[in-house]
Motif scaffolding. Structure first.
Motif, short mmCIF file in Angstrom:
data_model
loop_
_atom_site.label_atom_id
_atom_site.label_comp_id
_atom_site.label_asym_id
_atom_site.label_seq_id
_atom_site.Cartn_x
_atom_site.Cartn_y
_atom_site.Cartn_z
N LEU A 26 1.71 -5.83 -9.89
CA LEU A 26 0.66 -5.06 -10.63
C LEU A 26 -0.47 -4.97 -9.72
CD1 LEU A 26 2.54 -4.79 -13.76
CD2 LEU A 26 3.05 -3.93 -11.83
N PHE A 27 -0.56 -6.44 -9.10
CA PHE A 27 -2.18 -6.39 -8.60
C PHE A 27 -2.02 -5.96 -7.32
CE2 PHE A 27 -4.17 -9.06 -5.35
CZ PHE A 27 -5.67 -8.82 -6.14
N TYR A 28 -0.87 -5.81 -7.06
CA TYR A 28 -0.74 -5.27 -4.97
C TYR A 28 -0.74 -4.04 -5.53
CZ TYR A 28 1.78 -9.63 -4.30
OH TYR A 28 2.15 -11.31 -4.20
N ASP A 29 -0.30 -3.21 -6.61
CA ASP A 29 0.10 -1.32 -7.07
C ASP A 29 -1.55 -1.56 -7.39
OD1 ASP A 29 2.54 -1.73 -6.14
OD2 ASP A 29 3.14 -1.01 -8.28
N LEU A 30 -2.41 -1.88 -7.19
CA LEU A 30 -3.80 -1.50 -7.67
C LEU A 30 -4.72 -1.43 -5.60
CD1 LEU A 30 -5.47 -3.96 -9.89
CD2 LEU A 30 -4.61 -1.60 -10.30
N VAL A 31 -3.93 -1.85 -4.73
CA VAL A 31 -4.13 -1.45 -3.59
C VAL A 31 -3.56 -0.20 -3.36
CG1 VAL A 31 -4.38 -2.22 -1.39
CG2 VAL A 31 -4.47 -3.81 -2.67
N PHE A 32 -2.74 -0.11 -3.87
CA PHE A 32 -2.57 1.22 -3.55
C PHE A 32 -2.82 2.39 -4.17
CE2 PHE A 32 1.27 -1.83 -1.57
CZ PHE A 32 1.57 -0.65 -0.28
N VAL A 33 -3.20 2.01 -5.43
CA VAL A 33 -3.58 3.12 -6.00
C VAL A 33 -5.40 3.38 -5.46
CG1 VAL A 33 -5.12 3.11 -7.73
CG2 VAL A 33 -3.23 2.30 -8.37
N PHE A 34 -6.28 3.16 -4.33
CA PHE A 34 -7.16 3.32 -3.74
C PHE A 34 -6.53 3.59 -2.24
CE2 PHE A 34 -9.52 1.62 -0.25
CZ PHE A 34 -10.55 2.46 -0.39
N ALA A 35 -5.28 3.87 -2.04
CA ALA A 35 -4.74 3.88 -0.61
C ALA A 35 -4.62 5.72 -1.28
CB ALA A 35 -3.17 3.04 -0.58
N PHE A 36 -4.16 5.73 -1.95
CA PHE A 36 -3.26 7.39 -2.78
C PHE A 36 -4.31 7.73 -2.40
CE2 PHE A 36 0.78 6.01 -4.54
CZ PHE A 36 1.30 5.48 -3.05
N LEU A 37 -6.11 7.74 -2.38
CA LEU A 37 -6.92 8.17 -3.61
C LEU A 37 -7.85 8.35 -2.11
CD1 LEU A 37 -8.61 6.67 -6.64
CD2 LEU A 37 -7.82 8.80 -6.61
N LEU A 52 -3.13 17.72 6.65
CA LEU A 52 -1.84 18.03 6.00
C LEU A 52 -0.86 17.12 6.50
CD1 LEU A 52 -1.21 18.82 3.04
CD2 LEU A 52 -1.05 20.09 3.86
N PHE A 53 -0.23 17.28 7.65
CA PHE A 53 0.88 16.42 8.29
C PHE A 53 0.34 15.22 8.39
CE2 PHE A 53 3.27 16.43 12.83
CZ PHE A 53 4.42 15.60 12.00
N GLY A 54 -1.09 15.15 9.12
CA GLY A 54 -1.15 14.04 9.81
C GLY A 54 -1.51 12.65 7.83
N ALA A 55 -2.07 13.98 7.01
CA ALA A 55 -1.48 13.15 5.77
C ALA A 55 -0.33 12.96 5.59
CB ALA A 55 -2.14 13.83 4.10
N MET A 56 0.09 13.24 5.19
CA MET A 56 2.02 13.16 4.91
C MET A 56 2.59 11.97 6.37
SD MET A 56 3.42 16.75 5.47
CE MET A 56 4.85 16.15 5.22
N LEU A 57 2.34 11.80 7.72
CA LEU A 57 2.35 10.73 8.54
C LEU A 57 1.91 9.10 7.80
CD1 LEU A 57 2.06 12.47 11.51
CD2 LEU A 57 4.62 11.49 10.50
N VAL A 58 1.03 9.65 7.18
CA VAL A 58 -0.02 7.91 7.34
C VAL A 58 0.43 7.77 5.73
CG1 VAL A 58 -2.42 7.23 5.76
CG2 VAL A 58 -2.54 8.08 8.33
N LEU A 59 1.23 8.89 5.09
CA LEU A 59 1.75 8.14 3.20
C LEU A 59 3.23 8.12 3.58
CD1 LEU A 59 1.65 8.56 0.43
CD2 LEU A 59 2.64 10.67 0.53
N ALA A 60 3.44 8.28 4.88
CA ALA A 60 4.76 7.61 4.67
C ALA A 60 4.66 5.98 5.93
CB ALA A 60 5.71 8.24 5.82
N LEU A 61 3.83 6.51 6.53
CA LEU A 61 3.15 4.84 6.71
C LEU A 61 3.02 3.82 5.77
CD1 LEU A 61 1.78 3.51 9.66
CD2 LEU A 61 1.18 2.65 8.10
N LEU A 62 2.06 3.97 4.80
CA LEU A 62 2.20 3.53 3.86
C LEU A 62 3.28 3.45 2.46
CD1 LEU A 62 -2.04 4.76 2.07
CD2 LEU A 62 -1.13 2.76 3.06
#
Length: 436
Positions: A26-37, A52-62
């Motif tokens: 759950l601590f790891y997931d806190l990092v992804f809260v920030f990443a999604f934001l 928007l397409f670039g954001a999709m690529l970054v999200l897929a990598l995350l």
């Protein structure tokens, strides 16, 4: 000797079939809260189709980085042995990855080289994850050879990210340069997704179905939480702008949509798919179900929620702006695609997940997607708050219709889940009474 080998290997403690998510994960997931934001904020700062397409690529990598965390937590105990130290290092690298997102595609003036720093952070995360898997299977030469091939993938994908940072400015200009960079990113992601699943299937198994399902359910919850955060901080009325009635109405409608999205996933579907994963005991069949229903189909769910949050943040910012029309300006085609399209992608992913895992067509969600597509030309011309109200009505009606349609399936799934909780609590109580 065999028992010790099953339990762990030099600082690693293997996972167990009954394991669940622990606090360190759950601590790891806190990092992804920030990443999604960060993905949401970066896209809202320049709302264009390429961005928007670039954001999709970054999200897929995350998402691929997060999937590595989930796989590690399933194979070994994330809070035992050396794993906390590995986790802290990779969590720090992931946080730096999120911090460097503004310069992921193009280096800006001052500071470190953004694209190269981003690629380096990504390599550290993936290398650490694959390193643990390699150490875990080092005694099996056949698996170790397959792992060596798998370990090449992040090297190649990181190399493509570096090429995307250095080459396009030298060979093209303007929009062409941007599209070349995005295509290189797409190639890097394709190598990771296709190669990772193809090569990884030789040694990867779902040790705990409950852990795997719970981890993915929690990341959906993280994404929904991100939409609530965007709802609260998007218009900046907490610190900069007054709280007006249009903002109050928009906030209530946003919460209604987020609540309906929560209900559509968690009320029945999440429990039913987890129970199906438990019943699927043959390793290959279980691995395929975990891959299809979770690794692949949960990504568009997360993307849909983030797009909804992005549209909501922009809508609320305009609703809170001084002098804005009471119901807001017309939503427009771009934002109807982002706001309504994000919800549509989420619901369509639920339909696909139900078909893959349960072999059941969740027709209320499918009808809702078709309705949003049909109404989109009208919705684009509606004032923003009215368009959000229409979306809220569709989502709430879908949740009600799906609940009624599930009927016997819903009762059986929830009965089994409640019985499992009671048995687990009784077992825990007996153990604690004897040992604590």
């Amino acid at each position: 000797m065999e028992s010790g080998r099953r339990r762990g290997t030099r600082g690693l403690r293997r996972g167990a079939p009954g394991s669940r998510t622990n606090r360190l994960e759950l601590f790891y997931d806190l990092v992804f809260v920030f990443a999604f934001l960060t993905v949401t904020n970066l896209t809202s700062s320049l709302a264009t189709a390429p961005n928007l397409f670039g954001a999709m690529l970054v999200l897929a990598l995350l998402w691929w980085c997060w999937t590595g965390f989930a796989g590690l937590g399933n194979a070994v105990r994330a809070d035992q042995g050396v794993m906390p130290m590995v986790g802290f290092v990779t969590a720090a690298a992931t946080f730096l990855l999120a911090l460097s997102m503004p310069g992921a595609f193009r280096d800006g003036p001052g500071g470190v080289n953004g694209p190269l720093f981003f690629a380096g952070c990504y390599f550290v995360v993936r290398a650490a994850q694959l390193g643990v898997f390699g150490w875990l299977h080092r005694a099996d030469r056949a698996r170790l050879r397959r792992w060596a091939l798998l370990a090449v993938l992040p090297v190649v994908s990181t190399g493509l990210l570096v090429v995307a940072a250095l080459v396009p400015p030298r060979v093209a200009e303007g929009a062409t340069q941007g599209w070349i960079r995005l295509c290189l990113w797409l190639a890097a992601l394709s190598i990771e997704y296709v190669g990772g699943v193809t090569l990884g299937r030789a040694y990867w198994v779902v040790v705990s179905a409950g852990h795997w399902a719970e981890r993915h359910a929690l990341i959906v919850l993280v994404a929904l939480g991100e939409s609530i955060i965007a709802l609260g901080f998007g218009p900046k009325f907490v610190t900069e702008l007054p709280l007006t009635w249009p903002v109050v109405v928009a906030a209530l409608l946003g919460v209604a949509v987020a609540s309906a999205l929560w209900w559509a996933y968690f009320d029945t579907l999440a429990l039913a798919v987890e129970q199906t994963l438990h019943r699927t005991r043959e390793p290959t069949a279980r691995r395929r179900l975990a891959r299809d229903a979770y690794t692949y189909l949960h990504l568009p769910m997360i993307a849909g929620i983030i797009f909804f949050a992005l549209g909501l943040e922009d809508l609320l910012a305009e609703a809170a702006a001084p002098g804005a029309p009471a119901w807001g300006p017309p939503l427009g085609w771009f934002w109807i695609v982002v706001l309504w399209g994000g919800v549509g992608v989420y619901l369509l992913s639920l339909v696909a997940c139900g078909l893959r895992a349960l072999h059941v067509l969740r027709w209320p969600s499918l009808v809702a997607v078709l309705l949003l597509v049909v109404l989109a030309p009208v919705g684009a011309g509606l004032p923003e708050l009215v368009a959000l109200a229409v979306l809220a009505v569709v989502c709430v009606a879908t949740a009600v219709a799906q609940t009624l349609t599930d009927g016997e399936l819903r009762r059986e799934v929830r009965r089994a889940a409640l019985e499992e909780e009671r048995v687990t609590e009784a077992e825990h109580t007996r153990w604690r009474g004897r040992h604590l």
